[in-house]
Design a protein around this motif. Sequence first.
Motif, mmCIF file in Angstrom:
data_model
loop_
_atom_site.group_PDB
_atom_site.id
_atom_site.type_symbol
_atom_site.label_atom_id
_atom_site.label_comp_id
_atom_site.label_asym_id
_atom_site.label_seq_id
_atom_site.Cartn_x
_atom_site.Cartn_y
_atom_site.Cartn_z
ATOM 1 N N LEU A 186 -60.669 -10.211 -38.151
ATOM 2 C CA LEU A 186 -60.786 -8.705 -37.567
ATOM 3 C C LEU A 186 -62.040 -8.328 -37.779
ATOM 4 O O LEU A 186 -62.531 -7.757 -36.610
ATOM 5 N N GLY A 187 -62.850 -8.540 -38.710
ATOM 6 C CA GLY A 187 -64.373 -8.133 -38.646
ATOM 7 C C GLY A 187 -65.242 -8.634 -37.404
ATOM 8 O O GLY A 187 -65.932 -7.753 -36.588
ATOM 9 N N VAL A 188 -64.902 -9.859 -37.176
ATOM 10 C CA VAL A 188 -65.993 -10.511 -35.863
ATOM 11 C C VAL A 188 -65.294 -9.806 -34.511
ATOM 12 O O VAL A 188 -66.019 -9.416 -33.803
ATOM 13 N N GLU A 189 -63.917 -9.613 -34.660
ATOM 14 C CA GLU A 189 -63.461 -9.105 -33.349
ATOM 15 C C GLU A 189 -63.919 -7.625 -33.186
ATOM 16 O O GLU A 189 -64.428 -7.170 -32.074
ATOM 17 N N ALA A 190 -63.898 -6.671 -34.359
ATOM 18 C CA ALA A 190 -64.370 -5.304 -34.068
ATOM 19 C C ALA A 190 -65.952 -5.492 -33.697
ATOM 20 O O ALA A 190 -66.534 -4.569 -33.033
ATOM 21 N N ALA A 191 -66.773 -6.324 -34.440
ATOM 22 C CA ALA A 191 -68.244 -6.519 -34.057
ATOM 23 C C ALA A 191 -68.450 -6.640 -32.478
ATOM 24 O O ALA A 191 -69.165 -5.953 -31.986
ATOM 25 N N TRP A 192 -67.772 -7.578 -32.185
ATOM 26 C CA TRP A 192 -67.870 -8.034 -30.651
ATOM 27 C C TRP A 192 -67.604 -6.740 -29.768
ATOM 28 O O TRP A 192 -67.923 -6.370 -28.711
ATOM 29 N N ARG A 193 -66.217 -6.198 -30.190
ATOM 30 C CA ARG A 193 -65.856 -4.687 -29.518
ATOM 31 C C ARG A 193 -66.745 -3.717 -29.401
ATOM 32 O O ARG A 193 -66.428 -2.731 -28.743
#
Length: 283
Positions: A46-53
Amino acid sequence: MVEIHEWDARDTVALLRKPTADDHKYSRGVLGVRTGSQEYPGAAVLGVEAAWRTGIGMVRYLGPERPADLVLQRRPETVTAPGRVQAWLIGSGTDAATRPAAETARLGELLQGDLPVVVDAGALDLVPGATAPLVVTPHQSEHARLRGLLGLDDVTPTSLADRIEAARETAAAAGIAVLLKGAETVVAAPDGWTAVVRAGTGWLATAGTGDVLGGILGAVVAARGAQRDLDAAALAPLAAAAAYIHGHAGRGAGPGPITALDVAEAVPAVIDELLSGGDPAAR
Ligand SMILES: NC(=O)C1=CN([C@@H]2O[C@H](COP(=O)(O)OP(=O)(O)OC[C@H]3O[C@@H](n4cnc5c(N)ncnc54)[C@H](O)[C@@H]3O)[C@@H](O)[C@H]2O)[C@@H](O)CC1
Ligand SMILES: Nc1ncnc2c1ncn2[C@@H]1O[C@H](COP(=O)(O)OP(=O)(O)O)[C@@H](O)[C@H]1O
């Protein structure tokens, strides 16, 4: 009387930047991430996805094998090799009680370093004594625990005024920026600067949305950190910007029930609207 800043779209967009022809991935910021565990691998995703987004040049994920595999399944663009970063995100999806000694030592090095660190959940116990520029992202119960570790009164305040006072006290005592999560998010800097962010929806009260907030904030800090040095005072407005983006992503992901991953996926529309001069609060 304490001045409380009502954080808005204009404050947020002032801290964002559209990439230009001069940009390359490193100039846009690299976020180093040490989150997730055997017990909570999803928090890393979730954190990695949000950072990319949120818009960043690179995410380096350097956590344990199981979350690393899941992160790569969801986001193969993630780099799992160590290297230069401009900010760290640590703690989401981890538990201090089960953290391996080697990981405690590695996090200790980051927390004594020069780069800004976003500290969430299971790494909050390492805040006392840290010297790196820090922004912490506790919910109410984590905040009470952190205050206990700092030798502060650990009562759990419930009114907004009391939450503001407690967050300000924690920030000043530890010399860190504090983002206290809740329906109204309170952000305090060590110099007393304080903001309230009213951007969310009750649907955000669902597992993993805090992990998404960590990723958004990590990306905002790394992007800014690629342009200039950041101290704890400079991290507080970045935290308010992240909470604003997160809250509006929560609203945009709705209107009905949302999941944490929905919130991460709604972030680009919020960033685009802000950078196009729009005001998500006017929707
Ligand atoms: N999919 C995943 O992998 C997820 C992992 N998560 C991770 O799970 C770990 C434990 O997080 P928890 O927050 O459950 O554990 P905590 O041990 O911090 O919370 C336990 C207690 O705190 C109180 N509490 C929790 N959230 C609160 C809030 N927002 N406001 C007020 N009180 C609150 C409740 O009384 C609860 O019983 C963290 O590392 C977190 O990052 C969670 O974010 C959920 C999703
Ligand atoms: N009732 C609510 N209204 C608006 N936002 C909320 C509400 N409850 C929680 N949030 C937001 O959702 C997120 C929850 O984070 P957290 O408690 O850390 O959850 P988790 O640990 O499951 O990721 C925070 O950003 C918080 O501000």
